[in-house]
Write an enzyme that holds these catalytic residues in place. Structure first.
Site, PDB file in Angstrom:
ATOM      1  N   ASP A 144       0.862  -1.113  -0.132  1.00 29.56           N
ATOM      2  CA  ASP A 144      -0.054   0.226  -0.082  1.00 29.56           C
ATOM      3  C   ASP A 144       0.822   1.319  -0.009  1.00 29.56           C
ATOM      4  O   ASP A 144       1.974   1.328   0.196  1.00 29.56           O
ATOM      5  CB  ASP A 144      -0.887  -0.179   1.244  1.00 29.56           C
TER       6      ASP A 144
HETATM    7  C1  NOJ Z   1      -3.964   4.138   0.220  1.00 32.37           C
HETATM    8  C2  NOJ Z   1      -5.110   2.998   0.300  1.00 32.37           C
HETATM    9  O1  NOJ Z   1      -4.971   2.690   1.618  1.00 32.37           O
HETATM   10  C3  NOJ Z   1      -5.396   2.221  -0.564  1.00 32.37           C
HETATM   11  O2  NOJ Z   1      -6.617   1.666  -0.631  1.00 32.37           O
HETATM   12  C4  NOJ Z   1      -5.227   2.825  -1.935  1.00 32.37           C
HETATM   13  O3  NOJ Z   1      -5.374   1.877  -3.102  1.00 32.37           O
HETATM   14  C5  NOJ Z   1      -3.899   3.300  -2.251  1.00 32.37           C
HETATM   15  N1  NOJ Z   1      -3.735   4.626  -1.022  1.00 32.37           N
HETATM   16  C6  NOJ Z   1      -3.667   4.014  -3.619  1.00 32.37           C
HETATM   17  O4  NOJ Z   1      -4.235   5.185  -3.623  1.00 32.37           O
END
Ligand code: NOJ
Length: 729
Positions: free
Chosen positions: A262
């Site tokens: 993430d």
């Molecule tokens: C953080 C989030 O937790 C995740 O769900 C998301 O896909 C990513 N950022 C990318 O934006």
């Protein structure tokens, strides 16, 4: 490109080029107005921009074509760049938020919705979405519950699977489809206290039986990617967790695709206190099998050094790079880096996409109360009051690529149905209390007090004129989603005051709740004649809501999460354990497992939802009393529409394993079927029960079923139904 050609390409690439395939940088490195979905630290240098294998947060066919052309020209092997985006519940046409989609109990509709999103995103140049989110959520305080399909592993499995199939289609090369990413692996929804990014402590059996199930089922459909989660699990950050990523994800689930971290999660292992510095974080993420580092800079800064020193073997690096190249190849990018996108047109909302969205909205609405048949609305004087009546912000903060102006508000839709002399609109109050904190900061309004006084008096006027007040309340879309944990589940005080004041006028009140999470609604229910949960319904929100309010469609949504009496019950879920001192259904309950000041269960339980018509369940039966391992038995029930309107009903199958080597939940959803019945008609609904459905993580630490007695319910929600019993020998 065939496998050999891909391997040949890999063998020609320099170490630096290979490392960079594993680096993802924000789209803002290429386009100033890209969507930034996390905290950024500094800018990538020119080399990283030239070689990074993927980027996120930019879309638009012309823009991406330009970026791709420039990038490929510069790249030593002309390997295309991959574009990823959070297409969570819509790209241009926005569907109900995932929790609302969960409420449809209709995986087929969810699959069609995902396919529609894929088509739109792909024609805007996007190659992959960071969806589905298969996190199990039992805690309404966690704002990201909005992005999930709820508290149940079986329902979540059906929905996550449907989404992967819808996004990816039969073949990723098909330019109408995009790659899916199952996230957030794992157990991100179990953060302590419902606080985002927080630690999780989970026994292995709870992890396996509940939290891992939906990811595992979705992975069977071969999603191109899986994303690691931000949290620790039992003390080890998911992003550096070899047990989770190697043993469970790769070995047990057989996941062959790309594992992406993430946003900045690799670097965050330093904050967790698990990695010494960025180099150590890169090492630990690689050792856990993370292929792509999303934006932390650890791989771009240190992976080459780690390979040169031999701490990370080149073989391990090559395997990760090959997975990324494979994904590009599966998407057909080597043959056509633009995937036949129509550069001129790009994506837009169409009549067809609106139709699908509208139907999904209507299916997602959950009728919680309908005293004296306050709904459907009568053709009389209806006053639409509240901050959600005429707002275009009916979508979550994750639907950033959808434009507000395409949204149909409730009032716009109502104005199409009713004569202008018969409806009135009043905003009633501001959306939020003064100085409310949202994901985007504190909301302060200069003349908040005066404004609310004015809005209230207008609302009271409208209510006096009306026969029915349709009161549209809820939580602002910036108050659910990432980083929006809350310790209170009440509606804003200013909205509750509006309800209170309106109720004194004595007109019929139909309350609509727009929300991304379960809220405390006991007091709202007391003052309302009908109550309908509308979630964050998206582009066709107004039309879908009016289809139900007007009686064109009978509501059929079911709660995918428990709505509590009070926040103190959280985390709350229907599939709890009995305890040694279960609270009796009636009679004295001293010294039992209970709250002194509240029920144990939900105010509105999982699976619950009313209709405009009524359904009668009768003759629930099992085809036999005993079954052995290789056999199946059939559970059936007759369902009859006893009302005078056509309606859809979701018949639910729950099972309880009465005694086990490890205690088993008091009920678990094992199947559901949605059927449509004309007034007076009936249907026998049947489910097959097999031994496989009875397996759990036993005290011997393996998936198995155990002989013994089982209860079965064929019913209308997680708390009703006649109890049937069979034996597994
Ligand atoms: C953080 C989030 O937790 C995740 O769900 C998301 O896909 C990513 N950022 C990318 O934006």
């Amino acid at each position: 490109m065939d496998k050999k050609a891909l391997e040949a390409l890999l063998s020609e690439m320099s170490l630096e080029e290979k490392v960079m395939q594993l680096v993802q940088i924000p789209g803002s490195e290429y386009e100033a107005d890209a969507e930034i979905t996390g905290v950024t630290r500094g800018q990538a240098d020119e080399k990283v921009k030239r070689l990074a294998g993927s980027t996120l947060g930019v879309w638009g066919s012309k823009r991406l074509k330009k970026i791709q052309e420039n990038y490929m020209k510069e790249h030593p092997h002309h390997i295309p760049l991959m574009f990823m985006l959070d297409v969570i519940h819509g790209h241009k046409t926005v569907l109900p938020c995932p929790l609302g989609q969960g409420a449809t109990f209709d995986p087929e509709a969810v699959k069609k919705g995902a396919a529609m999103q894929a088509k739109e995103a792909s024609s805007d140049g996007v190659h992959a979405t960071f969806s589905p989110m298969a996190d199990l959520c039992r805690d309404a305080r966690w704002g990201r519950i909005m992005e999930s399909t709820g508290e149940d592993k079986y329902l979540n499995s059906c929905m996550a699977t449907a989404m992967v199939e819808g996004y990816q289609g039969e073949d990723l090369k098909d330019p109408e489809h995009i790659a899916a990413c199952v996230k957030h692996f794992a157990a991100y929804g179990a953060g302590e206290g419902g606080r985002d990014y927080n630690n999780t402590e989970l026994s292995e059996h709870t992890l396996r039986e509940h939290y891992l199930r939906a990811y595992g089922e979705a992975i069977k459909k071969n999603p191109a990617m899986v994303m690691t989660s931000f949290n620790t699990i039992n003390g080890i950050p998911a992003t550096g967790n070899t047990f989770l990523m190697k043993k469970i994800l790769r070995e047990e689930f057989g996941f062959k695709g790309v594992l992406i971290s993430d946003w900045a999660a690799v670097g965050e292992m330093i904050n967790h206190g698990f990695a010494e510095d960025q180099k150590d974080a890169a090492f630990k993420a690689m050792m856990a099998g993370v292929d792509i580092d999303m934006t932390s800079g650890c791989y771009s800064g240190y992976l080459e050094e780690l390979v040169k020193s031999g701490e990370i073997s080149e073989k391990m690096l090559d395997e990760a790079v090959l997975r990324v190249l494979n994904m590009k190849n599966d998407l057909g990018l080597f043959e056509d880096p633009f995937r036949e996108i129509d550069m001129e047109e790009g994506a837009s909302v169409t009549e067809e996409s609106r139709k699908l969205a509208r139907k999904t909205v209507a299916e997602s609405l959950v009728l919680l109360e309908n005293k004296a048949q306050a709904l459907p609305l009568r053709k009389e004087r209806n006053a639409f009051i509240g901050p959600f009546v005429n707002t275009k912000r009916l979508q979550s903060s994750w639907a950033f690529s959808g434009e507000d102006e395409n949204t149909v508000t409730v009032f716009e839709a109502a104005s199409e149905i009713y004569e202008s002399g018969n409806i009135k609109f009043a905003e009633g109050c501001t959306m939020m209390d003064q100085d409310s904190v949202t994901a985007r900061g504190v909301c302060h309004m200069e003349n908040w007090q005066e404004e609310n006084e004015k809005l209230l008096s207008e609302a009271l006027e409208a209510a006096k004129w009306a026969d029915t007040v349709i009161l549209c309340l809820g939580e602002d879309s910036t108050q659910s989603g990432e980083a929006t944990s809350k310790a209170s589940l009440k509606l804003p005080a200013v909205q509750l005051k509006l309800l209170d004041e309106l109720s004194k006028i004595g007109k019929r009140i139909v309350t609509l709740i727009f929300t991304g999470r379960p809220l405390e609604l006991a007091d709202v229910a007391k003052l309302s004649d009908a109550m309908l949960v509308c979630w964050l319904p998206g582009t066709e929100g107004g039309n879908g809501v009016m289809d139900v309010l007007s009686g064109k469609t009978s509501p059929s949504g079911r709660l995918p999460v428990s709505f509590p009496y009070t926040v103190g019950q959280e985390p709350l879920h229907y599939d709890m354990y009995s305890t040694g001192r279960p609270k009796p259904a009636s009679g004295p309950s001293e010294y039992t497992s209970r709250y002194l000041d509240c029920e144990n269960g939900a105010l509105y339980p999982f699976g619950y939802g009313l209709s405009y018509t009524t359904f009668e369940y009768s003759g629930a039966s099992l085809s036999k009393e005993k079954m052995t391992s290789g056999e199946t038995l059939t559970a059936s029930v007759k369902v009859r529409n006893t009302g005078d309107m056509k309606g859809d009903v979701t018949v639910q199958l729950y099972i309880r394993d009465i005694t086990g080597s490890r205690v088993r939940p008091i009920r678990e959803l094992a199947g559901f079927k949605k059927i449509s019945l004309e007034p007076g008609s009936e249907e026998i609904v049947s489910f097959k029960i097999s031994e496989e459905m009875l397996r759990f993580w036993t005290a011997e630490e393996k998936w198995d079923s155990e002989p013994g007695r089982f209860n079965v319910w064929l019913c209308d929600s997680s708390v009703d139904g006649e109890t049937l019993e069979f034996r597994l020998d």
